[in-house]
Design a protein around this motif. Structure first.
Motif, PDB file in Angstrom:
ATOM      1  N   CYS A   1      -7.018  31.347 -22.708  1.00  0.00           N
ATOM      2  CA  CYS A   1      -6.949  31.573 -23.846  1.00  0.00           C
ATOM      3  C   CYS A   1      -8.263  31.021 -24.924  1.00  0.00           C
ATOM      4  O   CYS A   1      -8.560  31.559 -25.591  1.00  0.00           O
ATOM      5  CB  CYS A   1      -5.587  30.959 -24.485  1.00  0.00           C
ATOM      6  SG  CYS A   1      -5.248  29.443 -23.971  1.00  0.00           S
ATOM      7  N   ALA A   2      -8.452  29.642 -24.595  1.00  0.00           N
ATOM      8  CA  ALA A   2      -9.186  28.850 -25.235  1.00  0.00           C
ATOM      9  C   ALA A   2     -10.776  29.441 -25.060  1.00  0.00           C
ATOM     10  O   ALA A   2     -11.730  29.476 -25.747  1.00  0.00           O
ATOM     11  CB  ALA A   2      -9.303  27.600 -24.875  1.00  0.00           C
ATOM     12  N   GLY A   3     -10.921  29.945 -23.780  1.00  0.00           N
ATOM     13  CA  GLY A   3     -11.989  30.810 -23.335  1.00  0.00           C
ATOM     14  C   GLY A   3     -12.275  31.974 -24.156  1.00  0.00           C
ATOM     15  O   GLY A   3     -13.403  32.376 -24.488  1.00  0.00           O
ATOM     16  N   THR A   4     -11.318  32.963 -24.169  1.00  0.00           N
ATOM     17  CA  THR A   4     -11.269  34.058 -24.869  1.00  0.00           C
ATOM     18  C   THR A   4     -11.086  34.051 -26.348  1.00  0.00           C
ATOM     19  O   THR A   4     -11.837  34.727 -27.006  1.00  0.00           O
ATOM     20  CB  THR A   4      -9.802  34.839 -24.328  1.00  0.00           C
ATOM     21  OG1 THR A   4     -10.009  35.044 -23.106  1.00  0.00           O
ATOM     22  CG2 THR A   4      -9.805  36.257 -24.930  1.00  0.00           C
ATOM     23  N   ALA A   5     -10.459  33.050 -26.870  1.00  0.00           N
ATOM     24  CA  ALA A   5     -10.508  32.941 -28.346  1.00  0.00           C
ATOM     25  C   ALA A   5     -10.401  31.312 -28.726  1.00  0.00           C
ATOM     26  O   ALA A   5      -9.521  30.846 -29.343  1.00  0.00           O
ATOM     27  CB  ALA A   5      -8.991  33.296 -28.799  1.00  0.00           C
ATOM     28  N   PRO A   6     -11.609  30.935 -28.607  1.00  0.00           N
ATOM     29  CA  PRO A   6     -11.917  29.451 -28.771  1.00  0.00           C
ATOM     30  C   PRO A   6     -11.722  28.974 -30.312  1.00  0.00           C
ATOM     31  O   PRO A   6     -11.381  27.831 -30.682  1.00  0.00           O
ATOM     32  CB  PRO A   6     -13.287  29.062 -28.492  1.00  0.00           C
ATOM     33  CG  PRO A   6     -14.105  30.348 -28.446  1.00  0.00           C
ATOM     34  CD  PRO A   6     -12.871  31.420 -28.119  1.00  0.00           C
ATOM     35  N   ASP A   7     -11.625  30.050 -31.252  1.00  0.00           N
ATOM     36  CA  ASP A   7     -11.340  29.771 -32.640  1.00  0.00           C
ATOM     37  C   ASP A   7      -9.855  29.571 -32.919  1.00  0.00           C
ATOM     38  O   ASP A   7      -9.676  29.244 -34.080  1.00  0.00           O
ATOM     39  CB  ASP A   7     -12.029  30.645 -33.569  1.00  0.00           C
ATOM     40  CG  ASP A   7     -13.685  30.826 -33.475  1.00  0.00           C
ATOM     41  OD1 ASP A   7     -14.281  29.621 -33.199  1.00  0.00           O
ATOM     42  OD2 ASP A   7     -14.325  31.889 -33.712  1.00  0.00           O
ATOM     43  N   TYR A   8      -9.410  29.981 -31.887  1.00  0.00           N
ATOM     44  CA  TYR A   8      -7.838  30.092 -32.156  1.00  0.00           C
ATOM     45  C   TYR A   8      -7.021  29.096 -31.115  1.00  0.00           C
ATOM     46  O   TYR A   8      -5.778  28.944 -31.711  1.00  0.00           O
ATOM     47  CB  TYR A   8      -7.217  31.463 -31.976  1.00  0.00           C
ATOM     48  CG  TYR A   8      -7.875  32.370 -33.023  1.00  0.00           C
ATOM     49  CD1 TYR A   8      -7.545  32.403 -34.402  1.00  0.00           C
ATOM     50  CD2 TYR A   8      -8.862  33.176 -32.756  1.00  0.00           C
ATOM     51  CE1 TYR A   8      -8.142  33.370 -35.433  1.00  0.00           C
ATOM     52  CE2 TYR A   8      -9.457  34.009 -33.607  1.00  0.00           C
ATOM     53  CZ  TYR A   8      -9.068  34.042 -35.065  1.00  0.00           C
ATOM     54  OH  TYR A   8      -9.696  34.804 -36.017  1.00  0.00           O
ATOM     55  N   PHE A   9      -7.591  29.028 -30.043  1.00  0.00           N
ATOM     56  CA  PHE A   9      -6.914  28.105 -29.004  1.00  0.00           C
ATOM     57  C   PHE A   9      -7.671  26.840 -28.479  1.00  0.00           C
ATOM     58  O   PHE A   9      -8.757  27.075 -28.309  1.00  0.00           O
ATOM     59  CB  PHE A   9      -6.127  28.959 -27.902  1.00  0.00           C
ATOM     60  CG  PHE A   9      -5.383  29.959 -28.303  1.00  0.00           C
ATOM     61  CD1 PHE A   9      -3.994  29.894 -28.315  1.00  0.00           C
ATOM     62  CD2 PHE A   9      -5.595  31.251 -28.688  1.00  0.00           C
ATOM     63  CE1 PHE A   9      -3.253  30.861 -28.768  1.00  0.00           C
ATOM     64  CE2 PHE A   9      -4.997  31.999 -28.914  1.00  0.00           C
ATOM     65  CZ  PHE A   9      -3.673  32.059 -28.990  1.00  0.00           C
ATOM     66  N   ALA A  10      -6.922  25.778 -28.222  1.00  0.00           N
ATOM     67  CA  ALA A  10      -7.468  24.653 -27.526  1.00  0.00           C
ATOM     68  C   ALA A  10      -6.546  24.072 -26.766  1.00  0.00           C
ATOM     69  O   ALA A  10      -5.338  24.241 -26.542  1.00  0.00           O
ATOM     70  CB  ALA A  10      -7.942  23.621 -28.497  1.00  0.00           C
ATOM     71  N   LEU A  11      -7.186  23.366 -25.463  1.00  0.00           N
ATOM     72  CA  LEU A  11      -6.134  22.695 -24.535  1.00  0.00           C
ATOM     73  C   LEU A  11      -5.947  21.370 -24.990  1.00  0.00           C
ATOM     74  O   LEU A  11      -7.125  20.549 -25.300  1.00  0.00           O
ATOM     75  CB  LEU A  11      -6.734  22.801 -22.932  1.00  0.00           C
ATOM     76  CG  LEU A  11      -6.840  24.265 -22.443  1.00  0.00           C
ATOM     77  CD1 LEU A  11      -7.490  24.012 -21.043  1.00  0.00           C
ATOM     78  CD2 LEU A  11      -5.484  24.640 -22.544  1.00  0.00           C
ATOM     79  N   VAL A  12      -4.999  21.089 -25.203  1.00  0.00           N
ATOM     80  CA  VAL A  12      -4.532  19.709 -25.723  1.00  0.00           C
ATOM     81  C   VAL A  12      -3.457  19.002 -24.547  1.00  0.00           C
ATOM     82  O   VAL A  12      -2.256  19.658 -24.328  1.00  0.00           O
ATOM     83  CB  VAL A  12      -3.810  19.630 -26.809  1.00  0.00           C
ATOM     84  CG1 VAL A  12      -3.225  18.077 -27.239  1.00  0.00           C
ATOM     85  CG2 VAL A  12      -4.787  20.226 -28.139  1.00  0.00           C
ATOM     86  N   ASP A  13      -3.910  18.200 -23.878  1.00  0.00           N
ATOM     87  CA  ASP A  13      -3.030  17.446 -22.932  1.00  0.00           C
ATOM     88  C   ASP A  13      -2.753  18.521 -21.917  1.00  0.00           C
ATOM     89  O   ASP A  13      -1.571  18.629 -21.202  1.00  0.00           O
ATOM     90  CB  ASP A  13      -1.702  16.957 -23.191  1.00  0.00           C
ATOM     91  CG  ASP A  13      -1.837  15.717 -24.389  1.00  0.00           C
ATOM     92  OD1 ASP A  13      -2.671  15.050 -24.125  1.00  0.00           O
ATOM     93  OD2 ASP A  13      -1.033  15.640 -24.878  1.00  0.00           O
ATOM     94  N   LYS A  14      -3.781  19.430 -21.491  1.00  0.00           N
ATOM     95  CA  LYS A  14      -3.914  20.338 -20.548  1.00  0.00           C
ATOM     96  C   LYS A  14      -3.047  21.395 -20.794  1.00  0.00           C
ATOM     97  O   LYS A  14      -2.459  22.261 -19.967  1.00  0.00           O
ATOM     98  CB  LYS A  14      -3.489  19.745 -19.099  1.00  0.00           C
ATOM     99  CG  LYS A  14      -4.594  18.681 -18.501  1.00  0.00           C
ATOM    100  CD  LYS A  14      -4.457  18.090 -17.465  1.00  0.00           C
ATOM    101  CE  LYS A  14      -5.219  17.140 -16.661  1.00  0.00           C
ATOM    102  NZ  LYS A  14      -4.963  16.353 -15.471  1.00  0.00           N
ATOM    103  N   LYS A  15      -2.738  21.566 -21.942  1.00  0.00           N
ATOM    104  CA  LYS A  15      -1.802  22.753 -22.360  1.00  0.00           C
ATOM    105  C   LYS A  15      -2.310  23.459 -23.555  1.00  0.00           C
ATOM    106  O   LYS A  15      -3.051  22.889 -24.364  1.00  0.00           O
ATOM    107  CB  LYS A  15      -0.349  22.243 -22.836  1.00  0.00           C
ATOM    108  CG  LYS A  15       0.457  21.448 -21.683  1.00  0.00           C
ATOM    109  CD  LYS A  15       1.252  22.368 -20.682  1.00  0.00           C
ATOM    110  CE  LYS A  15       1.833  21.878 -19.768  1.00  0.00           C
ATOM    111  NZ  LYS A  15       2.797  22.617 -18.934  1.00  0.00           N
ATOM    112  N   SER A  16      -2.016  24.765 -23.683  1.00  0.00           N
ATOM    113  CA  SER A  16      -2.550  25.800 -24.580  1.00  0.00           C
ATOM    114  C   SER A  16      -1.934  25.320 -26.052  1.00  0.00           C
ATOM    115  O   SER A  16      -0.647  25.055 -26.094  1.00  0.00           O
ATOM    116  CB  SER A  16      -2.447  27.042 -24.423  1.00  0.00           C
ATOM    117  OG  SER A  16      -2.784  27.959 -25.535  1.00  0.00           O
TER     118      SER A  16
END
Length: 74
Positions: free
Chosen positions: A20-35
């Motif tokens: 998700c973070a790779g596909t839509a980095p403006d919308y998702f980030a990994l926080v504590d290894k979770k989307s």
């Protein structure tokens, strides 16, 4: 349909693949290894629905906040 989409992630289901973070980095980030969605409400964007569609465990849900209709995953 409303002018915005509601973005939710089931963090219990998320396996932290990062697609998700790779596909839509403006919308998702990994926080504590979770989307984690960066915003709860977003303007419609194909990148957001693509992220939901590519999630291997379908942890991302995109809905119309007015009707509750599922937009993605397809």
């Amino acid at each position: 349909m409303s002018g915005q989409w509601k973005v939710a992630v089931d963090r219990d289901r998320c396996i932290g693949s990062g697609l998700c973070a790779g596909t839509a980095p403006d919308y998702f980030a990994l926080v504590d290894k979770k989307s984690t969605p960066l915003r709860d409400l977003v303007d419609p964007d194909e990148a957001v629905s693509d992220a939901a569609d590519c999630c291997p465990v379908e942890a991302i849900l995109i809905t119309d906040p007015t009707t509750g209709t599922t937009i993605a995953p397809a």
